[in-house]
Every structure is written in C-alpha cells, then in structure tokens.
Design a protein around this motif. Structure first.
Motif, PDB file in Angstrom:
ATOM      1  N   THR A  76      15.772 -63.056 -22.498  1.00 48.54           N
ATOM      2  CA  THR A  76      14.623 -62.832 -21.612  1.00 48.54           C
ATOM      3  C   THR A  76      13.708 -64.035 -21.735  1.00 48.54           C
ATOM      4  O   THR A  76      13.477 -64.514 -22.847  1.00 48.54           O
ATOM      5  CB  THR A  76      13.846 -61.561 -22.022  1.00 48.54           C
ATOM      6  OG1 THR A  76      14.706 -60.426 -21.907  1.00 48.54           O
ATOM      7  CG2 THR A  76      12.608 -61.361 -21.152  1.00 48.54           C
ATOM      8  N   TRP A  77      13.194 -64.554 -20.616  1.00 53.23           N
ATOM      9  CA  TRP A  77      12.123 -65.538 -20.733  1.00 53.23           C
ATOM     10  C   TRP A  77      10.896 -65.061 -19.989  1.00 53.23           C
ATOM     11  O   TRP A  77      10.972 -64.447 -18.941  1.00 53.23           O
ATOM     12  CB  TRP A  77      12.520 -66.961 -20.355  1.00 53.23           C
ATOM     13  CG  TRP A  77      13.382 -67.255 -19.184  1.00 53.23           C
ATOM     14  CD1 TRP A  77      13.008 -67.519 -17.912  1.00 53.23           C
ATOM     15  CD2 TRP A  77      14.816 -67.405 -19.196  1.00 53.23           C
ATOM     16  NE1 TRP A  77      14.089 -67.820 -17.127  1.00 53.23           N
ATOM     17  CE2 TRP A  77      15.216 -67.760 -17.885  1.00 53.23           C
ATOM     18  CE3 TRP A  77      15.797 -67.283 -20.183  1.00 53.23           C
ATOM     19  CZ2 TRP A  77      16.548 -67.998 -17.540  1.00 53.23           C
ATOM     20  CZ3 TRP A  77      17.123 -67.501 -19.841  1.00 53.23           C
ATOM     21  CH2 TRP A  77      17.481 -67.855 -18.540  1.00 53.23           C
ATOM     22  N   THR A  78       9.764 -65.323 -20.636  1.00 54.02           N
ATOM     23  CA  THR A  78       8.494 -64.793 -20.150  1.00 54.02           C
ATOM     24  C   THR A  78       7.385 -65.825 -20.281  1.00 54.02           C
ATOM     25  O   THR A  78       7.380 -66.627 -21.225  1.00 54.02           O
ATOM     26  CB  THR A  78       8.092 -63.519 -20.935  1.00 54.02           C
ATOM     27  OG1 THR A  78       6.791 -63.088 -20.515  1.00 54.02           O
ATOM     28  CG2 THR A  78       8.065 -63.756 -22.429  1.00 54.02           C
ATOM     29  N   SER A  80       4.278 -64.807 -20.536  1.00 53.36           N
ATOM     30  CA  SER A  80       3.154 -64.092 -21.138  1.00 53.36           C
ATOM     31  C   SER A  80       2.483 -64.924 -22.221  1.00 53.36           C
ATOM     32  O   SER A  80       3.143 -65.569 -23.040  1.00 53.36           O
ATOM     33  CB  SER A  80       3.642 -62.775 -21.753  1.00 53.36           C
ATOM     34  OG  SER A  80       2.597 -62.168 -22.478  1.00 53.36           O
ATOM     35  N   PRO A  97       8.090 -71.209 -20.579  1.00 50.49           N
ATOM     36  CA  PRO A  97       8.194 -69.833 -21.062  1.00 50.49           C
ATOM     37  C   PRO A  97       8.648 -69.728 -22.518  1.00 50.49           C
ATOM     38  O   PRO A  97       9.133 -70.688 -23.110  1.00 50.49           O
ATOM     39  CB  PRO A  97       9.259 -69.233 -20.137  1.00 50.49           C
ATOM     40  CG  PRO A  97      10.126 -70.399 -19.783  1.00 50.49           C
ATOM     41  CD  PRO A  97       9.186 -71.577 -19.670  1.00 50.49           C
ATOM     42  N   PRO A 204       9.411 -56.562 -23.686  1.00 49.96           N
ATOM     43  CA  PRO A 204       8.574 -57.383 -22.800  1.00 49.96           C
ATOM     44  C   PRO A 204       8.264 -56.619 -21.514  1.00 49.96           C
ATOM     45  O   PRO A 204       9.112 -55.909 -20.980  1.00 49.96           O
ATOM     46  CB  PRO A 204       9.452 -58.606 -22.506  1.00 49.96           C
ATOM     47  CG  PRO A 204      10.469 -58.627 -23.587  1.00 49.96           C
ATOM     48  CD  PRO A 204      10.714 -57.203 -23.963  1.00 49.96           C
ATOM     49  N   LEU A 206       7.208 -56.518 -17.524  1.00 53.56           N
ATOM     50  CA  LEU A 206       7.313 -57.311 -16.305  1.00 53.56           C
ATOM     51  C   LEU A 206       5.959 -57.850 -15.881  1.00 53.56           C
ATOM     52  O   LEU A 206       5.820 -59.019 -15.495  1.00 53.56           O
ATOM     53  CB  LEU A 206       7.928 -56.455 -15.194  1.00 53.56           C
ATOM     54  CG  LEU A 206       8.099 -57.116 -13.827  1.00 53.56           C
ATOM     55  CD1 LEU A 206       9.021 -58.324 -13.923  1.00 53.56           C
ATOM     56  CD2 LEU A 206       8.660 -56.110 -12.818  1.00 53.56           C
ATOM     57  N   ASP A 208       3.537 -58.714 -17.595  1.00 53.00           N
ATOM     58  CA  ASP A 208       3.024 -59.750 -18.489  1.00 53.00           C
ATOM     59  C   ASP A 208       3.647 -61.117 -18.232  1.00 53.00           C
ATOM     60  O   ASP A 208       3.256 -62.095 -18.861  1.00 53.00           O
ATOM     61  CB  ASP A 208       3.257 -59.350 -19.945  1.00 53.00           C
ATOM     62  CG  ASP A 208       2.312 -58.251 -20.394  1.00 53.00           C
ATOM     63  OD1 ASP A 208       1.182 -58.203 -19.881  1.00 53.00           O
ATOM     64  OD2 ASP A 208       2.708 -57.442 -21.247  1.00 53.00           O
ATOM     65  N   GLY A 209       4.653 -61.189 -17.348  1.00 54.47           N
ATOM     66  CA  GLY A 209       5.158 -62.505 -16.989  1.00 54.47           C
ATOM     67  C   GLY A 209       6.644 -62.738 -17.164  1.00 54.47           C
ATOM     68  O   GLY A 209       7.081 -63.885 -17.228  1.00 54.47           O
ATOM     69  N   THR A 210       7.462 -61.684 -17.216  1.00 52.23           N
ATOM     70  CA  THR A 210       8.909 -61.886 -17.293  1.00 52.23           C
ATOM     71  C   THR A 210       9.396 -62.593 -16.036  1.00 52.23           C
ATOM     72  O   THR A 210       9.130 -62.139 -14.922  1.00 52.23           O
ATOM     73  CB  THR A 210       9.646 -60.533 -17.431  1.00 52.23           C
ATOM     74  OG1 THR A 210       9.169 -59.856 -18.593  1.00 52.23           O
ATOM     75  CG2 THR A 210      11.146 -60.740 -17.554  1.00 52.23           C
ATOM     76  N   THR A 213      15.613 -61.989 -17.019  1.00 49.17           N
ATOM     77  CA  THR A 213      16.247 -61.250 -18.112  1.00 49.17           C
ATOM     78  C   THR A 213      17.620 -60.778 -17.687  1.00 49.17           C
ATOM     79  O   THR A 213      17.848 -60.476 -16.507  1.00 49.17           O
ATOM     80  CB  THR A 213      15.392 -60.051 -18.559  1.00 49.17           C
ATOM     81  OG1 THR A 213      15.960 -59.488 -19.751  1.00 49.17           O
ATOM     82  CG2 THR A 213      15.313 -58.977 -17.483  1.00 49.17           C
TER      83      THR A 213
END
Length: 260
Positions: A76-78, A80, A97, A204, A206, A208-210, A213
C-alpha cells in the motif's frame, strides 16, 4: 512512531529489493541501487530482517534495504501525513508516499510482517524503516476496522542514517520508541529474554491518502497510481533538483520499491 494511519482522533495505522544488475553487460541505471551482493535471505521477522540488513555491504543506503523485504507481499502507498513516518507532497506537487508492505510472517500466513518505507525527503524521514510483526495474541477489539488486523504486533525502527540495526520498542531492556503515542498499548510479549511492548495495528484509511493498494484488507482508491508515476515525478521535480543528493536517494529508493 507510527506504522499505520487512521484519523487524528485515534491511533495511526502505520504500517527491496535492490535493482537487478543489468544483463548482458549493460550498465545499470545510475539512479538504482546495485548493492545486492552476498545478502542473506530476506526477513519476515524482526530478527531475520535484522540479519539480512547486517549482510548488506557498505557503502549502503535505505534503498539497499528493500532487498531484505520478502517477495510476494501486499503493498500500500499513502500520502497521509498522520504518522511519524509520513508521506508528503512537495510545494511543486511532487508526491512522496510512504510504502507499506504486508508479508506472510514467520509463524503463520495470517500473522503479518510489515516493513514500511517513506519517500518523503523532509526531516530525515526517508532514512527510516518502520516495522510491525504480528504475534500470536489477538487484539480483543470489537472495532470493525480492526477485524482485518486481528493480531497485536511488536514494533521497531531502523534509522539507516545511523546504522542498519533493527531497534524494537521494548519494556526490558527499556527502549521507548514512542509507538504508544499513536498505537493502543496491548500488553507485552516475552521472547528470548526480551520483553517486547505490543501495539494494536489499524489499516490505512482511504480518506487519509491511499493512492494504491493490492492488499485485500485495505480499501483501494477508485484510481490507482502506479509507483512508476511517482518515480517519474521525482525525476522531474524542480524542488528536488535544488538538492541533488536528496533527489538521488529518493529516486534510488523509488526505483528499488518499484522493482521489488
């Protein structure tokens, strides 16, 4: 220390392969790490990850540590920023990210091992690897958001700017990494003479900034952003161009993560 991101009203869900040497005598990309000789097997526990890191020859950077992440992990990259290991967006719009892996653990498939990296170049964040390792103890929570992450975890950090050593949050010997500032404390776990502090992970969010994934336990955005787009953004960043060493490290890490 935050491996996983949630909203600011509660705890955070925090949560390389070095690029392959070019075939046929072709020179490797200068922005990719090639320090992959003589590594031990990738690690799926704090101890085996530590062993793998120690086998990386010097000189080495955080990009080389991607080689110690097992294959076959979810990712997953975010973007956030609700973490001590945040993702970030630069003033010129460059997205950097945090990349969170979820790998099968050393004990069981459903007890996960979660190393995470951040491409954020501010404040030395990029040099840190944060790690969660599930243990055979349930959270005991009836929160539906915890259902996908039923086990509690040991937590640790690697500051690659200082050493390639895994440092865990422990009660004995006393080592407080600040994980409890974001994660619910869930007791302790004794192993090999060490008493580890345990913490509750949360997936994580969504909102918050995903931005990508493939983890079935994490909600995916409607439009997924490939890491190749992130690497291209780093290469073209006018802001990072003003600091060539930061740009080189971010691009090296991005390519290592992309190629893992």
């Amino acid at each position: 220390m935050k491996l996983f991101v949630k909203d600011v009203m509660n705890v955070a869900f925090a949560g390389v392969m070095s690029s392959l040497l070019a075939c046929g005598g072709q020179a490797p990309d200068a922005t990719e790490s090639t320090n992959s000789a003589a590594l031990t097997a990738p690690g799926n526990s704090l101890s085996s990850f530590d062993t793998c890191l120690a086998s990386i020859p010097t000189p080495r950077t955080v990009a080389d540590a991607v080689a110690c992440v097992p294959s076959g992990c979810y990712v997953t990259w975010t973007l956030s920023e609700e973490s001590a290991q945040p993702g970030c967006t630069l003033r010129d719009g460059t997205r950097l990210p945090r990349v969170i892996f979820s790998c099968a653990g050393s004990i069981a498939q459903d007890q996960r091992f979660r190393p995470s990296f951040s491409l954020c170049t501010t404040g030395g964040v990029i040099n840190h690897i944060e790690i969660g390792e599930d243990v055979s103890k349930k959270t005991g929570s009836d929160d539906p958001e915890v259902a996908a992450f039923p086990f509690v975890q040991k937590m640790a950090d690697v500051d690659t700017a200082v050493s390639f050593k895994v440092v865990a949050d422990t009660m004995s010997p006393a080592k407080n990494l600040g994980c409890a500032e974001c994660h619910d404390r869930k007791g302790t776990w004794s192993q090999g003479g060490t008493v580890f502090n345990l913490f509750g992970p949360i997936r994580p969010e969504l909102a918050d900034g995903t931005i990508f994934t493939n983890d079935p336990a994490v909600v995916a955005p409607a439009v997924q952003t490939p890491l190749s787009d992130v690497c291209t953004g780093i290469a073209n960043s006018s802001q990072l161009a003003k600091n060539p060493s930061r740009k080189a490290l971010a691009l090296s890490l991005c390519n290592a993560l992309k190629n893992h």
